[in-house]
Design a protein around this motif. Structure first.
Motif, PDB file in Angstrom:
ATOM      1  N   ASN A   1     -15.211  -2.542  11.146  1.00  0.00           N
ATOM      2  CA  ASN A   1     -15.503  -3.698  10.724  1.00  0.00           C
ATOM      3  C   ASN A   1     -16.751  -4.253   9.369  1.00  0.00           C
ATOM      4  OD1 ASN A   1     -14.642  -5.076  13.409  1.00  0.00           O
ATOM      5  ND2 ASN A   1     -16.778  -5.040  14.450  1.00  0.00           N
ATOM      6  N   ARG A   2     -17.104  -3.175   9.049  1.00  0.00           N
ATOM      7  CA  ARG A   2     -17.714  -3.274   8.129  1.00  0.00           C
ATOM      8  C   ARG A   2     -16.648  -2.792   7.344  1.00  0.00           C
ATOM      9  NH1 ARG A   2     -22.505   1.359   8.686  1.00  0.00           N
ATOM     10  NH2 ARG A   2     -24.061   0.265  10.387  1.00  0.00           N
ATOM     11  N   GLN A   3     -15.654  -2.555   6.762  1.00  0.00           N
ATOM     12  CA  GLN A   3     -14.980  -2.514   5.657  1.00  0.00           C
ATOM     13  C   GLN A   3     -13.939  -4.335   6.025  1.00  0.00           C
ATOM     14  OE1 GLN A   3     -15.847   0.729   4.364  1.00  0.00           O
ATOM     15  NE2 GLN A   3     -13.651   0.629   3.491  1.00  0.00           N
ATOM     16  N   ARG A   4     -13.877  -4.580   6.691  1.00  0.00           N
ATOM     17  CA  ARG A   4     -13.332  -5.858   6.744  1.00  0.00           C
ATOM     18  C   ARG A   4     -14.689  -6.509   6.026  1.00  0.00           C
ATOM     19  NH1 ARG A   4     -12.576  -4.816  12.341  1.00  0.00           N
ATOM     20  NH2 ARG A   4     -10.068  -3.960  12.556  1.00  0.00           N
ATOM     21  N   ARG A   5     -15.698  -6.320   5.926  1.00  0.00           N
ATOM     22  CA  ARG A   5     -16.625  -7.499   5.404  1.00  0.00           C
ATOM     23  C   ARG A   5     -16.878  -7.644   4.347  1.00  0.00           C
ATOM     24  NH1 ARG A   5     -19.769  -6.974  10.905  1.00  0.00           N
ATOM     25  NH2 ARG A   5     -21.219  -4.840   9.367  1.00  0.00           N
ATOM     26  N   LYS A   6     -16.700  -6.276   4.163  1.00  0.00           N
ATOM     27  CA  LYS A   6     -16.632  -5.737   2.238  1.00  0.00           C
ATOM     28  C   LYS A   6     -15.591  -6.408   1.559  1.00  0.00           C
ATOM     29  CE  LYS A   6     -19.566  -1.295   2.730  1.00  0.00           C
ATOM     30  NZ  LYS A   6     -20.003  -0.362   1.838  1.00  0.00           N
ATOM     31  N   ALA A   7     -14.531  -6.451   2.129  1.00  0.00           N
ATOM     32  CA  ALA A   7     -12.940  -6.780   1.600  1.00  0.00           C
ATOM     33  C   ALA A   7     -13.244  -8.435   1.214  1.00  0.00           C
ATOM     34  CB  ALA A   7     -12.521  -6.853   2.576  1.00  0.00           C
ATOM     35  N   ALA A   8     -13.848  -8.960   2.299  1.00  0.00           N
ATOM     36  CA  ALA A   8     -13.985 -10.586   2.694  1.00  0.00           C
ATOM     37  C   ALA A   8     -15.272 -11.311   1.804  1.00  0.00           C
ATOM     38  CB  ALA A   8     -14.754 -10.671   3.597  1.00  0.00           C
ATOM     39  N   ALA A   9     -15.933  -9.811   1.519  1.00  0.00           N
ATOM     40  CA  ALA A   9     -16.848 -10.323   0.743  1.00  0.00           C
ATOM     41  C   ALA A   9     -15.555 -10.831  -1.051  1.00  0.00           C
ATOM     42  CB  ALA A   9     -18.621  -9.720   0.311  1.00  0.00           C
ATOM     43  N   ALA A  10     -15.474  -9.518  -1.147  1.00  0.00           N
ATOM     44  CA  ALA A  10     -14.913  -9.190  -2.248  1.00  0.00           C
ATOM     45  C   ALA A  10     -13.728 -10.280  -2.839  1.00  0.00           C
ATOM     46  CB  ALA A  10     -14.033  -7.816  -2.474  1.00  0.00           C
ATOM     47  N   ARG A  11     -12.923 -11.070  -1.937  1.00  0.00           N
ATOM     48  CA  ARG A  11     -12.499 -11.635  -1.823  1.00  0.00           C
ATOM     49  C   ARG A  11     -12.659 -13.366  -2.492  1.00  0.00           C
ATOM     50  NH1 ARG A  11      -9.712  -9.152   2.349  1.00  0.00           N
ATOM     51  NH2 ARG A  11     -10.525 -10.924   4.081  1.00  0.00           N
ATOM     52  N   THR A  12     -13.962 -13.652  -1.738  1.00  0.00           N
ATOM     53  CA  THR A  12     -14.735 -15.084  -1.912  1.00  0.00           C
ATOM     54  C   THR A  12     -15.403 -14.953  -3.667  1.00  0.00           C
ATOM     55  OG1 THR A  12     -15.295 -14.213   0.199  1.00  0.00           O
ATOM     56  CG2 THR A  12     -16.697 -16.501  -1.061  1.00  0.00           C
ATOM     57  N   PRO A  13     -14.713 -16.069  -3.900  1.00  0.00           N
ATOM     58  CA  PRO A  13     -14.931 -16.605  -5.513  1.00  0.00           C
ATOM     59  C   PRO A  13     -16.561 -16.829  -5.490  1.00  0.00           C
ATOM     60  CG  PRO A  13     -13.778 -18.197  -4.257  1.00  0.00           C
ATOM     61  CD  PRO A  13     -13.268 -17.203  -3.293  1.00  0.00           C
ATOM     62  N   ALA A  14     -17.569 -16.493  -6.938  1.00  0.00           N
ATOM     63  CA  ALA A  14     -18.383 -16.559  -6.412  1.00  0.00           C
ATOM     64  C   ALA A  14     -17.964 -18.042  -6.186  1.00  0.00           C
ATOM     65  CB  ALA A  14     -19.017 -15.959  -7.755  1.00  0.00           C
ATOM     66  N   PRO A  15     -19.421 -18.718  -6.396  1.00  0.00           N
ATOM     67  CA  PRO A  15     -19.805 -20.379  -6.131  1.00  0.00           C
ATOM     68  C   PRO A  15     -19.935 -21.184  -7.901  1.00  0.00           C
ATOM     69  CG  PRO A  15     -21.362 -19.595  -6.082  1.00  0.00           C
ATOM     70  CD  PRO A  15     -21.050 -18.345  -5.490  1.00  0.00           C
ATOM     71  N   PRO A  16     -19.278 -22.002  -8.541  1.00  0.00           N
ATOM     72  CA  PRO A  16     -18.836 -22.016  -9.545  1.00  0.00           C
ATOM     73  C   PRO A  16     -20.868 -22.610 -10.426  1.00  0.00           C
ATOM     74  CG  PRO A  16     -18.323 -23.706  -8.845  1.00  0.00           C
ATOM     75  CD  PRO A  16     -18.667 -22.772  -7.801  1.00  0.00           C
ATOM     76  N   ALA A  17     -20.981 -22.224 -11.870  1.00  0.00           N
ATOM     77  CA  ALA A  17     -22.245 -22.260 -12.179  1.00  0.00           C
ATOM     78  C   ALA A  17     -22.564 -23.115 -12.677  1.00  0.00           C
ATOM     79  CB  ALA A  17     -22.572 -21.635 -13.474  1.00  0.00           C
ATOM     80  N   ILE A  18     -23.891 -24.261 -12.154  1.00  0.00           N
ATOM     81  CA  ILE A  18     -24.063 -25.754 -12.111  1.00  0.00           C
ATOM     82  C   ILE A  18     -24.533 -25.941 -13.859  1.00  0.00           C
ATOM     83  CG2 ILE A  18     -25.224 -27.830 -11.580  1.00  0.00           C
ATOM     84  CD1 ILE A  18     -25.276 -26.868  -8.794  1.00  0.00           C
ATOM     85  N   ALA A  19     -24.135 -26.460 -14.771  1.00  0.00           N
ATOM     86  CA  ALA A  19     -24.247 -26.771 -16.000  1.00  0.00           C
ATOM     87  C   ALA A  19     -25.862 -28.241 -15.565  1.00  0.00           C
ATOM     88  CB  ALA A  19     -23.304 -27.275 -16.643  1.00  0.00           C
ATOM     89  N   PRO A  20     -26.908 -27.699 -16.613  1.00  0.00           N
ATOM     90  CA  PRO A  20     -27.728 -28.335 -16.557  1.00  0.00           C
ATOM     91  C   PRO A  20     -27.611 -30.063 -17.473  1.00  0.00           C
ATOM     92  CG  PRO A  20     -28.203 -27.165 -18.723  1.00  0.00           C
ATOM     93  CD  PRO A  20     -26.456 -26.761 -17.671  1.00  0.00           C
ATOM     94  N   SER A  21     -27.544 -30.988 -16.019  1.00  0.00           N
ATOM     95  CA  SER A  21     -27.700 -31.816 -16.758  1.00  0.00           C
ATOM     96  C   SER A  21     -27.901 -32.695 -17.772  1.00  0.00           C
ATOM     97  CB  SER A  21     -28.343 -33.176 -15.591  1.00  0.00           C
ATOM     98  OG  SER A  21     -29.096 -32.845 -15.718  1.00  0.00           O
ATOM     99  N   LYS A  22     -27.161 -33.539 -18.693  1.00  0.00           N
ATOM    100  CA  LYS A  22     -28.414 -33.441 -19.932  1.00  0.00           C
ATOM    101  C   LYS A  22     -28.389 -35.251 -20.004  1.00  0.00           C
ATOM    102  CE  LYS A  22     -25.108 -30.895 -22.428  1.00  0.00           C
ATOM    103  NZ  LYS A  22     -24.260 -30.777 -23.902  1.00  0.00           N
ATOM    104  N   GLU A  23     -29.328 -36.110 -20.406  1.00  0.00           N
ATOM    105  CA  GLU A  23     -29.902 -36.829 -20.140  1.00  0.00           C
ATOM    106  C   GLU A  23     -29.279 -38.020 -21.658  1.00  0.00           C
ATOM    107  OE1 GLU A  23     -34.516 -37.248 -20.416  1.00  0.00           O
ATOM    108  OE2 GLU A  23     -34.553 -35.531 -18.240  1.00  0.00           O
ATOM    109  N   VAL A  24     -29.029 -39.004 -20.986  1.00  0.00           N
ATOM    110  CA  VAL A  24     -28.682 -39.734 -22.200  1.00  0.00           C
ATOM    111  C   VAL A  24     -29.461 -40.924 -22.424  1.00  0.00           C
ATOM    112  CG1 VAL A  24     -26.493 -41.741 -22.429  1.00  0.00           C
ATOM    113  CG2 VAL A  24     -26.517 -39.159 -21.243  1.00  0.00           C
ATOM    114  N   HIS A  25     -29.840 -40.882 -23.658  1.00  0.00           N
ATOM    115  CA  HIS A  25     -31.390 -41.924 -24.384  1.00  0.00           C
ATOM    116  C   HIS A  25     -30.349 -43.511 -25.041  1.00  0.00           C
ATOM    117  CE1 HIS A  25     -34.125 -38.943 -23.152  1.00  0.00           C
ATOM    118  NE2 HIS A  25     -33.384 -38.366 -23.948  1.00  0.00           N
TER     119      HIS A  25
END
Length: 333
Positions: free
Chosen positions: A307-331
């Protein structure tokens, strides 16, 4: 990679088993290990019906006794060769298993277990009381050792050890092919849900009966080996406590896995052997150890690790969430 790791692990265990007679201090250690191998074969069979199909058969030790007494009666009373009697041991147990399974498998959950508990006790009583066939409480004495095959003589403890090991390896290989096949996945579907399996078009009674018969076939073969190794039989071999011992092996090692029952059937007897120095207090130590294993490793040693090996394998296959770029204010001007 996973398959390669599994092959390497099994090969290492086989090499360790082959080298054990040269590391054992005396013949007593060979006897303990050989007996553990025999019960491992029976436990692998029980694991098929219980761990993979979800039906807890409490008459399993009774079917092991059927295989043992088949060899004992045919060799001692009728002068049949060991190998012919041994070849029949599994089939006799399986034939009786067909009739028991046709009746008992109409029940589910604990009703099935209670019914098979009664069947197991009836088997014990038949062996104990049917003196003209089974020799009753006197037992069967003088069961011959397996006859030599060419230059191979099985009268010595080391040769008997390798003989039992050979049948254990063959049993594990056959069971591996069963549980990895479509038939094995059918058994697991029934274990997970009768209703869902039936909705998928699986014939429940036919597949449950097949699993039951295959399970007791392994028990019968283990009993036949036990008769040729110990060379004495009594009604006690059919006692339900042996089924509970095999259940404990599955729980400790990992029920519903191939390696778990093997490790449990080998490890638990050796643990009890080392606790013999405590004499009557050894079960005071062994009991809490078993309770702690069930509490902290509910899936057994092998099941928890998988079970631990399956959890590790599932965690390795799960892609990391994309980084959210900081919003730019439009003046706006």
């Amino acid at each position: 990679m996973k398959r390669l790791t599994s092959t390497v692990g099994w090969t290492f265990l086989l090499l360790l088993a082959l080298a054990f007679p040269f590391m054992a201090g005396n013949d007593y250690h060979l006897t303990v290990m050989s007996t553990a191998y025999i019960y491992a074969i029976a436990t692998v069979g029980l694991n098929l019906i219980t761990g993979y199909t979800g039906q807890f058969n409490l008459a399993h030790s009774g079917f092991m006794a059927v295989g043992a007494y088949t060899v004992g009666i045919l060799t001692v009373d009728y002068g049949m060769s060991f190998w012919l009697a041994f070849a029949l041991s599994g089939f006799v147990a399986a034939a009786i298993g067909v009739f028991v399974g046709l009746v008992s498998l109409r029940l589910k959950t604990h009703f099935f277990s209670i019914f098979t508990l009664c069947v197991g006790y009836i088997m014990f009583l038949l062996i104990e009381k049917w003196e003209s066939l089974t020799h009753g409480t006197v037992g069967i004495v003088g069961i011959p050792a397996p006859e030599p095959i060419g230059p191979l003589d099985f009268s010595e403890p080391r040769a008997q050890y390798y003989l039992v090991l050979c049948f254990l390896v063959a049993s594990l290989w056959i069971m591996h092919r069963i549980v990895r096949s479509l038939l094995g996945r059918t058994f697991m579907a029934i274990r997970n849900s009768d209703e869902l399996a039936q909705a998928l078009g699986i014939h429940l009674m036919r597949n449950k009966l097949l699993s039951f018969v295959l399970s007791v076939f392994f028990a019968g073969l283990a009993g036949g080996l036990y008769a040729g190794y110990v060379r004495f039989l009594g009604p006690g071999i059919a006692g339900v406590e042996h089924t509970f011992d095999m259940t404990m092996y599955m729980l400790v090692g990992g029920i519903g896995t191939l390696l778990g029952p093997l490790l449990g059937a080998i490890g638990v007897p050796w643990l009890t052997q080392y606790l013999q120095v405590l004499q009557e207090y050894r079960f005071v130590v062994f009991g809490p150890v078993l309770v702690l294993l069930v509490i902290f490793l509910p899936y057994g040693i092998v099941g928890t690790w998988m079970n631990r090996q399956r959890r590790k394998a599932a965690a390795a296959r799960t892609p990391a969430p994309p980084a959210i770029a900081p919003s730019k204010e439009v003046h706006h001007a």
